[in-house]
Design an enzyme around this catalytic site. Sequence first.
Site, PDB file in Angstrom:
ATOM      1  CD  GLU A 261      -2.840  -0.741   2.602  1.00  0.00           C
ATOM      2  OE1 GLU A 261      -2.805   0.374   3.173  1.00  0.00           O
ATOM      3  OE2 GLU A 261      -3.500  -1.691   3.023  1.00  0.00           O
ATOM      4  CD  GLU A 312     -12.031   2.007   0.487  1.00  0.00           C
ATOM      5  OE1 GLU A 312     -12.429   0.878   0.844  1.00  0.00           O
ATOM      6  OE2 GLU A 312     -10.848   2.386   0.602  1.00  0.00           O
ATOM      7  CE  LYS A 315      -9.430   2.603   4.397  1.00  0.00           C
ATOM      8  NZ  LYS A 315      -8.677   2.771   5.626  1.00  0.00           N
ATOM      9  CD  GLU A 321      -7.101   6.392   7.068  1.00  0.00           C
ATOM     10  OE1 GLU A 321      -7.164   5.593   6.107  1.00  0.00           O
ATOM     11  OE2 GLU A 321      -6.046   6.618   7.700  1.00  0.00           O
TER      12      GLU A 321
END
Length: 357
Positions: A261, A312, A315, A321
């Site tokens: 990641e 997202e 999340k 985030e």
Amino acid sequence: MASLQGNKDCYALVLLIIVSFYTTHADGEKIGVCYGMLSDSLPSHNEVVTLLKSNIGKVRLYEANRDAMQALKSSGIEVIVGIGNNELEKIAGDQGAANGWVNDNIKAFYPSVDIKYIAVGNEVFANRAYVSYLLPAMNNIQTALSNANLQNDIKVSTPHATSVLNNSYPPSQGTFGEDISSILKFLSDNDSPFMANVYPYFSYKDNTDSISADYALFRSMSTVVNDGSLMYNNLFDAMVDTFISAMEKLGHSNIPIVITETGWPSAGNVVATVDNARTYNNNLIKHVLSNAGTPKRPGTTIDTYIFALFNENQKGGDEEERHFGLFETNKTPAYTVFSSPESSRSLKVVYIYLTVV
């Protein structure tokens, strides 16, 4: 984790650009895109595979989701299959459970699904509740693969957060704060890679007084950190080499490293901007595909996953985030991502990281 930058033609072509990065290397299958699933409005697995399979070469699943695996059948996409942290205790304590997991989630799909790695857990040392189960689970999965005669085809590893490090500056002085010598021995004995999640964004965000934006975003044209004979002009290389130095200090200098990641959010913090996200990811792509390697491992391309494909909205954590995506969930680009203009051959692969809940 989100406004379109660029002209109308770029808007129409941006998806193709993202999944058709260019490289001068026939095996330039090194850049990945993480496809998180923590949103309430995502395309189905079949839609994603259908949309991208002509360009994708590699996929990572956080867990063995059968619908995702079914969609990947005969796609030609190479797959990393994950085992969730909540599954580690059962697999660590019961070889039969490990055998069953491999039978159900690997043998049931392989080789129709081209599985390359099994990622046992994720950032386990960041959650002490699972640490004691990690190595036994890895050993049991390795034994299960051997029982299935797949040990030479599929390798076992586990991704680490940078919090597993103790000292991280300068890179040559990198050390692990956790005792992972047994994990490294396992990787060495089984020809498996070390997996790490590397985020210059978080290091920069927390240290803007001592880390420059140019160093974090691959924009520095001169040496920023002089580490003996090693010179660093970007934070990504320094963080990767810190892991490599830490492995060397434990007697493991040859284990390959995969960056599972890395990315930069486009909103949610004063340094999380569209411009910074676009700059980081574009420069990362150019750097990785250049085969420059890092100062400790020059001339070696490191497999690298960009997080993430979609923003997202479900999340957890801080607002940033939820803004790491290259796309909104309706496929509207968050910003444009271009390949290096001097490159000449289409990349055969993009990694997709399927986060399953």
